[in-house]
Design a protein around this motif. Structure first.
Motif, PDB file in Angstrom:
ATOM      1  N   ASP A 137      30.490  37.188  38.568  1.00  0.00           N
ATOM      2  CA  ASP A 137      31.584  36.803  37.506  1.00  0.00           C
ATOM      3  C   ASP A 137      32.973  37.440  37.804  1.00  0.00           C
ATOM      4  O   ASP A 137      33.086  38.406  38.269  1.00  0.00           O
ATOM      5  CB  ASP A 137      31.393  37.347  35.938  1.00  0.00           C
ATOM      6  CG  ASP A 137      30.025  36.668  35.585  1.00  0.00           C
ATOM      7  OD1 ASP A 137      30.096  35.338  35.327  1.00  0.00           O
ATOM      8  OD2 ASP A 137      29.163  37.493  34.984  1.00  0.00           O
ATOM      9  N   LEU A 138      34.053  36.516  37.533  1.00  0.00           N
ATOM     10  CA  LEU A 138      35.340  37.067  37.779  1.00  0.00           C
ATOM     11  C   LEU A 138      35.774  37.838  36.660  1.00  0.00           C
ATOM     12  O   LEU A 138      36.056  37.237  35.499  1.00  0.00           O
ATOM     13  CB  LEU A 138      36.401  35.877  38.129  1.00  0.00           C
ATOM     14  CG  LEU A 138      37.707  36.122  38.436  1.00  0.00           C
ATOM     15  CD1 LEU A 138      38.032  36.764  39.496  1.00  0.00           C
ATOM     16  CD2 LEU A 138      38.504  34.792  38.412  1.00  0.00           C
ATOM     17  N   ALA A 139      35.706  39.033  36.855  1.00  0.00           N
ATOM     18  CA  ALA A 139      36.244  39.920  35.744  1.00  0.00           C
ATOM     19  C   ALA A 139      37.549  40.730  35.910  1.00  0.00           C
ATOM     20  O   ALA A 139      38.251  41.155  35.030  1.00  0.00           O
ATOM     21  CB  ALA A 139      35.123  41.179  35.570  1.00  0.00           C
ATOM     22  N   GLU A 140      38.283  40.569  37.068  1.00  0.00           N
ATOM     23  CA  GLU A 140      39.460  41.421  37.212  1.00  0.00           C
ATOM     24  C   GLU A 140      40.105  40.794  38.409  1.00  0.00           C
ATOM     25  O   GLU A 140      39.683  40.394  39.479  1.00  0.00           O
ATOM     26  CB  GLU A 140      39.192  42.863  37.447  1.00  0.00           C
ATOM     27  CG  GLU A 140      40.642  43.706  37.738  1.00  0.00           C
ATOM     28  CD  GLU A 140      40.316  45.203  37.878  1.00  0.00           C
ATOM     29  OE1 GLU A 140      40.865  45.798  38.720  1.00  0.00           O
ATOM     30  OE2 GLU A 140      39.483  45.911  37.021  1.00  0.00           O
ATOM     31  N   ILE A 141      41.607  40.617  38.393  1.00  0.00           N
ATOM     32  CA  ILE A 141      42.243  40.263  39.401  1.00  0.00           C
ATOM     33  C   ILE A 141      43.621  41.417  39.597  1.00  0.00           C
ATOM     34  O   ILE A 141      44.117  41.701  38.590  1.00  0.00           O
ATOM     35  CB  ILE A 141      42.927  38.994  39.094  1.00  0.00           C
ATOM     36  CG1 ILE A 141      41.943  37.745  39.195  1.00  0.00           C
ATOM     37  CG2 ILE A 141      43.841  38.688  40.228  1.00  0.00           C
ATOM     38  CD1 ILE A 141      42.488  36.530  38.927  1.00  0.00           C
ATOM     39  N   ASP A 142      43.591  42.001  40.833  1.00  0.00           N
ATOM     40  CA  ASP A 142      44.367  42.841  41.259  1.00  0.00           C
ATOM     41  C   ASP A 142      45.695  42.170  41.872  1.00  0.00           C
ATOM     42  O   ASP A 142      45.350  41.472  42.817  1.00  0.00           O
ATOM     43  CB  ASP A 142      43.921  44.001  42.016  1.00  0.00           C
ATOM     44  CG  ASP A 142      43.112  44.781  41.189  1.00  0.00           C
ATOM     45  OD1 ASP A 142      42.898  44.712  39.846  1.00  0.00           O
ATOM     46  OD2 ASP A 142      42.162  45.585  41.757  1.00  0.00           O
ATOM     47  N   VAL A 143      46.938  42.547  41.429  1.00  0.00           N
ATOM     48  CA  VAL A 143      48.184  41.716  42.171  1.00  0.00           C
ATOM     49  C   VAL A 143      49.176  42.689  42.298  1.00  0.00           C
ATOM     50  O   VAL A 143      49.404  43.875  41.594  1.00  0.00           O
ATOM     51  CB  VAL A 143      48.601  40.694  41.103  1.00  0.00           C
ATOM     52  CG1 VAL A 143      50.024  39.883  41.794  1.00  0.00           C
ATOM     53  CG2 VAL A 143      47.856  39.672  40.652  1.00  0.00           C
ATOM     54  N   THR A 144      49.507  42.867  43.838  1.00  0.00           N
ATOM     55  CA  THR A 144      50.611  43.897  44.246  1.00  0.00           C
ATOM     56  C   THR A 144      51.705  43.134  44.519  1.00  0.00           C
ATOM     57  O   THR A 144      51.743  42.182  45.367  1.00  0.00           O
ATOM     58  CB  THR A 144      50.032  44.492  45.284  1.00  0.00           C
ATOM     59  OG1 THR A 144      48.998  45.317  44.900  1.00  0.00           O
ATOM     60  CG2 THR A 144      51.204  45.437  45.756  1.00  0.00           C
TER      61      THR A 144
END
Length: 217
Positions: free
Chosen positions: A177-184
């Motif tokens: 499952d896609l639970a988290e997206i980190d963006v810098t």
């Protein structure tokens, strides 16, 4: 857990037909079975069998596009056997049995319902709301014979072969499952190594997603 988590829709449909006929007064004195595993002895007559013959599964739509989907054609066989020395009377008996099967099953507004199979009067339905979309073919034949060379038990049999159409879909089981997206993100005109990055995290509440659907009609 529903019955179709462990048993196929074809078996459910066969059992729906069997139960409907078993509860019909016309077949009250008939011995009834669901398979041909055991032979039919003369003491079991009159006899009614409701069998699964075979099941053909073809792609529902393009076979190589999207999830796996099948169009099913299930063949159910009905066998009504009586013993009668009078050939005319025997034919009338097996013809009446076939005609009663037709009258009991196909006009039933719940067994053959395309939306909701629940019968509010009896509280019963096609298990897991199994939907029959249509009847694509039927064939009936009469067979005559005897169980002994001396013609001691002259038999007449009605064989009714009917094709039932329904569909199933088999969506993929997603385990990652896609639970988290980190963006810098970096901003400003300074050289890249001198800019302060902005860290963002997007969290998804997977507990609120709709329940996954398994095989359905």
């Amino acid at each position: 857990m529903g019955i179709t988590d462990a048993q196929s829709f074809s078996l459910v449909i066969r059992d729906v037909f069997f139960d409907a006929l078993a509860g019909d007064p016309f077949f009250a004195n008939y011995t009834m079975r669901k398979t041909k595993m055991l032979s039919v002895q003369h003491q079991l007559l009159p006899y009614l069998g409701v069998y699964i013959i075979d099941e053909i599964m073809l792609p529902d739509g393009d076979a190589n596009a999207g999830m796996i989907r099948f169009s099913h054609t299930l063949r159910i066989g009905f066998s009504a056997v009586v013993a009668n020395n009078d050939q005319v009377a025997a034919e009338l008996q097996i013809n009446a049995a076939w005609w009663r099967i037709m009258q009991r099953l196909w006009p039933d507004q719940y067994i053959m319902n395309l939306i909701d199979t629940m019968n509010p009067h009896t509280g019963t339905d096609n298990p897991d709301n199994t939907i029959i979309e249509g009847i694509t073919r039927g064939a009936v034949r009469y067979v005559y014979g005897a169980t002994a060379l001396n013609n001691e038990t002259p038999l007449a049999e009605m064989q009714y072969d009917v094709s039932i159409f329904f569909r199933t879909t088999w969506p993929p089981i997603i385990t990652d499952d896609l639970a988290e997206i980190d963006v810098t993100t970096v901003v400003g005109d300074e050289p890249y190594d001198q800019r302060l990055p902005v860290q963002s995290k997007y969290l998804f509440d997977i507990s609120r997603r709709p329940a996954k659907k398994g095989p359905r009609q």
